[in-house]
Design a protein around this motif. Structure first.
Motif, mmCIF file in Angstrom:
data_model
loop_
_atom_site.group_PDB
_atom_site.id
_atom_site.type_symbol
_atom_site.label_atom_id
_atom_site.label_comp_id
_atom_site.label_asym_id
_atom_site.label_seq_id
_atom_site.Cartn_x
_atom_site.Cartn_y
_atom_site.Cartn_z
ATOM 1 N N GLU A 48 0.829 -1.206 0.000
ATOM 2 C CA GLU A 48 0.000 0.000 0.000
ATOM 3 C C GLU A 48 0.867 1.261 0.000
ATOM 4 O O GLU A 48 0.583 2.237 -0.710
ATOM 5 C CB GLU A 48 -0.931 0.015 1.218
ATOM 6 N N TYR A 49 1.949 1.221 0.799
ATOM 7 C CA TYR A 49 2.821 2.396 0.856
ATOM 8 C C TYR A 49 3.571 2.576 -0.459
ATOM 9 O O TYR A 49 3.711 3.697 -0.966
ATOM 10 C CB TYR A 49 3.803 2.269 2.015
ATOM 11 N N LEU A 50 4.059 1.479 -1.044
ATOM 12 C CA LEU A 50 4.739 1.565 -2.333
ATOM 13 C C LEU A 50 3.795 2.098 -3.403
ATOM 14 O O LEU A 50 4.203 2.909 -4.252
ATOM 15 C CB LEU A 50 5.271 0.185 -2.740
ATOM 16 N N THR A 51 2.540 1.687 -3.361
ATOM 17 C CA THR A 51 1.554 2.188 -4.320
ATOM 18 C C THR A 51 1.381 3.693 -4.178
ATOM 19 O O THR A 51 1.317 4.425 -5.172
ATOM 20 C CB THR A 51 0.198 1.485 -4.109
ATOM 21 N N ARG A 52 1.330 4.173 -2.929
ATOM 22 C CA ARG A 52 1.186 5.623 -2.714
ATOM 23 C C ARG A 52 2.394 6.374 -3.254
ATOM 24 O O ARG A 52 2.249 7.456 -3.845
ATOM 25 C CB ARG A 52 1.000 5.914 -1.220
ATOM 26 N N LEU A 53 3.587 5.811 -3.072
ATOM 27 C CA LEU A 53 4.793 6.459 -3.596
ATOM 28 C C LEU A 53 4.753 6.530 -5.119
ATOM 29 O O LEU A 53 5.025 7.585 -5.717
ATOM 30 C CB LEU A 53 6.049 5.690 -3.161
ATOM 31 N N GLU A 54 4.410 5.422 -5.755
ATOM 32 C CA GLU A 54 4.410 5.388 -7.217
ATOM 33 C C GLU A 54 3.332 6.285 -7.804
ATOM 34 O O GLU A 54 3.514 6.855 -8.885
ATOM 35 C CB GLU A 54 4.226 3.950 -7.709
ATOM 36 N N GLN A 55 2.217 6.422 -7.108
ATOM 37 C CA GLN A 55 1.116 7.245 -7.615
ATOM 38 C C GLN A 55 1.227 8.710 -7.193
ATOM 39 O O GLN A 55 0.383 9.527 -7.576
ATOM 40 C CB GLN A 55 -0.212 6.660 -7.150
ATOM 41 N N GLY A 56 2.250 9.043 -6.405
ATOM 42 C CA GLY A 56 2.453 10.427 -5.999
ATOM 43 C C GLY A 56 1.604 10.867 -4.835
ATOM 44 O O GLY A 56 1.508 12.066 -4.549
ATOM 45 N N ARG A 57 0.988 9.906 -4.129
ATOM 46 C CA ARG A 57 0.147 10.267 -2.981
ATOM 47 C C ARG A 57 0.947 10.357 -1.689
ATOM 48 O O ARG A 57 0.437 10.836 -0.682
ATOM 49 C CB ARG A 57 -0.993 9.251 -2.830
ATOM 50 N N ASP A 58 2.195 9.915 -1.734
ATOM 51 C CA ASP A 58 3.122 10.130 -0.620
ATOM 52 C C ASP A 58 4.396 10.711 -1.224
ATOM 53 O O ASP A 58 5.018 10.111 -2.096
ATOM 54 C CB ASP A 58 3.435 8.822 0.107
ATOM 55 N N ARG A 59 4.782 11.891 -0.749
ATOM 56 C CA ARG A 59 5.881 12.624 -1.370
ATOM 57 C C ARG A 59 7.098 12.778 -0.458
ATOM 58 O O ARG A 59 8.071 13.429 -0.856
ATOM 59 C CB ARG A 59 5.403 14.021 -1.787
ATOM 60 N N ASN A 60 7.067 12.195 0.718
ATOM 61 C CA ASN A 60 8.168 12.415 1.660
ATOM 62 C C ASN A 60 8.630 11.118 2.312
ATOM 63 O O ASN A 60 8.524 10.946 3.536
ATOM 64 C CB ASN A 60 7.738 13.417 2.742
ATOM 65 N N PRO A 61 9.164 10.183 1.531
ATOM 66 C CA PRO A 61 9.686 8.958 2.136
ATOM 67 C C PRO A 61 10.921 9.263 2.979
ATOM 68 O O PRO A 61 11.668 10.207 2.695
ATOM 69 C CB PRO A 61 10.045 8.097 0.920
ATOM 70 N N SER A 62 11.118 8.470 4.003
ATOM 71 C CA SER A 62 12.288 8.664 4.862
ATOM 72 C C SER A 62 13.551 8.235 4.130
ATOM 73 O O SER A 62 13.507 7.526 3.109
ATOM 74 C CB SER A 62 12.130 7.843 6.139
ATOM 75 N N VAL A 63 14.690 8.648 4.672
ATOM 76 C CA VAL A 63 15.977 8.241 4.099
ATOM 77 C C VAL A 63 16.099 6.725 4.112
ATOM 78 O O VAL A 63 16.604 6.114 3.165
ATOM 79 C CB VAL A 63 17.134 8.890 4.874
ATOM 80 N N ALA A 64 15.624 6.109 5.201
ATOM 81 C CA ALA A 64 15.704 4.649 5.310
ATOM 82 C C ALA A 64 14.900 3.966 4.206
ATOM 83 O O ALA A 64 15.346 2.966 3.622
ATOM 84 C CB ALA A 64 15.200 4.200 6.685
#
Length: 278
Positions: A48-64
């Motif tokens: 679910e989190y990877l999907t949000r990243l790929e779709q641009g719904r999460d724009r601030n992933p941590s360095v880790a």
């Protein structure tokens, strides 16, 4: 709406053959490449989190998370650098100016003197958007008849994508086009890159936009040129980065004896002078 970071992750995932990473084949896939679930498992994050990243719904992933994705995708050093840069853009660390200004074109006196000392060799100074700011007479001989220097303010990116002569001048036009599109992501600022892409995209068409959005880090191998004089040239490129100027100095060297001999024949013409464009 997607983001540069999400576009890169998805494009890289689509290009990976699962067996190359030791991922078992689970049968028919709806799309080529590595499944989203397999990448999420390798990176230790949820689908679910990877999907949000790929779709641009999460724009601030941590360095880790960014590092975990880089490991999971088996990125090489150049690709990791690009991933970090796209993370900054996506997270808003590089903000766009509402009224972008054209890129800088000034050439420092010390850089101009360096080019003079390289005469009659082949060297060119550009900014990240492809503007040819200064060049040696050797570069003029190399590009003679190719069309790039016909313009009052030559731009290598515009030439590659809009001048049909570029497709015959560069023997590996597809590779050169990949390089020019990718370098726009390394522009001195997001707004300056947007300044050129807004001007270039309507005339360059899908050949340009497709390359710009797939984030394929180019290999930058030997540059092969089919010179209008009839010579087939193979050139090595040595690049000196000038980060404070957002410019780069590229020196071209013969990759073999045949090219060295061909360049000697070209140099028998009357030598020119160092040219600087302001």
């Amino acid at each position: 709406m997607g983001t540069p970071l999400g576009d890169f992750i998805r494009a890289k995932r689509d290009r990976i053959q699962p067996e190359s990473l030791g991922v078992p084949d689970h049968g028919r896939r709806r799309s080529p490449g590595l499944r989203r679930s397999d990448l999420a498992t390798r990176a230790g994050i949820s689908v679910e989190y990877l999907t949000r990243l790929e779709q641009g719904r999460d724009r601030n992933p941590s360095v880790a998370v960014v590092n975990a994705l880089a490991d999971a995708l088996s990125l090489d050093p150049s690709e990791r650098t690009h991933l970090r840069y796209l993370t900054k853009i996506t997270g808003g660390e590089c903000t766009a100016h509402p009224r972008p200004e054209p890129p800088r074109r000034e050439v420092r006196p010390a850089v101009r003197e360096t080019l003079r000392l390289l005469e009659p060799g082949i060297a060119v100074l550009t900014n990240r958007l492809g503007d040819v700011l200064a060049r040696t007479s050797g570069y003029e001989l190399l590009m003679d008849g190719g069309g790039l220097l016909d313009a009052d303010t030559p731009n290598l990116t515009r030439y590659v994508f809009t001048d049909p002569r570029a497709r015959t001048f560069f023997a590996d036009w597809d590779d050169v086009a990949d390089e020019q599109a990718f370098d726009l992501w390394l522009g001195p600022s997001v707004e300056n890159t947007e300044w050129l892409t807004a001007e270039l995209a309507p005339t360059a068409g899908p050949e340009f936009t497709r390359r710009l959005n797939r984030h394929l880090v180019p290999a930058r191998g030997v540059l092969r040129i089919d010179h209008p004089s009839g010579h087939a040239l193979r050139l090595l490129r040595e690049t000196l980065e000038l980060p404070s100027d957002a410019q780069q100095l590229v020196v071209l060297l013969p990759a073999d004896d045949a090219t060295a001999q061909a360049l000697d024949r070209l140099r028998r013409r009357t030598p020119g002078r160092l040219r600087a464009i302001s």
